[in-house]
Design an enzyme around this catalytic site. Structure first.
Site: not given
Ligand code: AR6
Length: 185
Positions: A33, A41-43, A132, A135-136
Site C-alpha cells: 500500500n 496479505g502478501v505484503d 490487487s 484486499v483491493y
Molecule cells: N503468496 C502468493 N500470493 C499471496 C500470498 C502469498 N504469500 N498471500 C496472499 N496472496 P493482497 P492487494 C494473494 O490482499 O489486493 C495488504 O494489506 C491473495 O490471495 O495481498 O493488492 C497491503 O498492505 C491475492 O490473490 O493484495 C495493501 O494494503 C493476491 O495475493 C493491500 O493488502 C493479492 O492480495 C493490497 O491489496
C-alpha cells in the site's frame, strides 16, 4: 515450492501455485500500500519472512523519495532481507472501483513498471503475485486479461528478463487466470 503449472510466451512466463515468499528469484514483487510500511496479505508475508531490513529500507524511501507515500502504479526496490529472493520490488495496485475508470491502466502500470525497474537493474528472474486481487478487490477474471496482455507487450521489450513467474496462492486462483488469459500466441 510447488511445481510449475503451465507456461506462456516461449517459457518466459511461468505460472505457479503457492507462497510467493518461497521463490528464489532475483526479485519478488510486493502488492503493497502507499505507506510502504506493511499490511496484511502478501505484503504481511513478505515483511514477516524478509525481516526488519525491508521495513528499514521502505522507511528510508518514504523519507527521501516519496514522503507522501508511493502513488498507485509506481514501483520502488529494496533488499530482499532474509527472503530467498535478492530484492523486493514494491508496488501499489489500484483499489477496484476507486480510480474513476483508470483501474485497468493502473494495474497494467504496476506490472509494466516492475519489469522496467527489474530490467534497468540487470535482473533476470522475477516473481509476481496477483496484484490487487485480494484486499483491493480487483476481479481475478479481469486482472487475468490485463496482466496477460500487459506481459505480452512488455516482455519483448526486455530481452534480459529470462523468466517472469506469476504465483497464485491457490489452485482456484490459478485456474481462473488460465481461463481468462489472453497471451499473444
Ligand atoms: N503468496 C502468493 N500470493 C499471496 C500470498 C502469498 N504469500 N498471500 C496472499 N496472496 P493482497 P492487494 C494473494 O490482499 O489486493 C495488504 O494489506 C491473495 O490471495 O495481498 O493488492 C497491503 O498492505 C491475492 O490473490 O493484495 C495493501 O494494503 C493476491 O495475493 C493491500 O493488502 C493479492 O492480495 C493490497 O491489496
Amino acid at each position: 515450492m510447488p511445481p510449475e503449472v503451465t507456461q506462456y510466451l516461449d517459457g518466459r512466463v511461468r505460472l505457479y501455485v503457492g507462497d510467493l515468499t518461497e521463490h528464489a528469484v532475483d526479485a519478488i514483487v510486493n502488492a503493497a500500500n502507499s505507506s510502504l510500511l506493511g499490511g496484511g496479505g502478501v505484503d504481511g508475508a513478505i515483511h514477516r519472512r524478509g525481516g526488519a531490513a525491508i521495513l528499514d529500507a521502505c522507511r528510508k524511501i518514504r523519507q527521501h523519495e516519496w514522503p507522501d507515500g508511493l502513488p498507485t502504479g509506481e514501483v520502488v526496490m529494496t533488499t530482499g532481507g532474509l527472503l530467498p529472493a535478492r530484492y523486493v520490488i514494491h508496488t501499489v495496485g489500484p483499489i477496484y472501483g476507486r480510480h474513476a475508470g483508470k483501474e485497468a491502466a493502473l494495474l497494467a502500470a504496476c506490472y509494466r513498471n516492475a519489469l522496467e525497474l527489474a530490467a534497468r537493474n540487470g535482473l533476470r528472474t522475477l516473481a509476481l503475485p496477483g496484484i490487487s486481487t485480494g484486499v483491493y478487490g480487483y476481479p481475478a477474471e479481469e486482472a487475468a486479461t490485463i496482466v496477460s496482455r500487459t506481459l505480452s507487450e512488455a516482455i519483448p521489450l526486455h530481452p534480459g528478463i529470462a523468466e517472469v513467474r506469476l504465483v497464485f496462492f491457490n489452485r482456484q486462483q490459478c485456474d481462473v487466470f488460465v481461463g481468462n488469459q489472453q497471451f499473444a500466441a
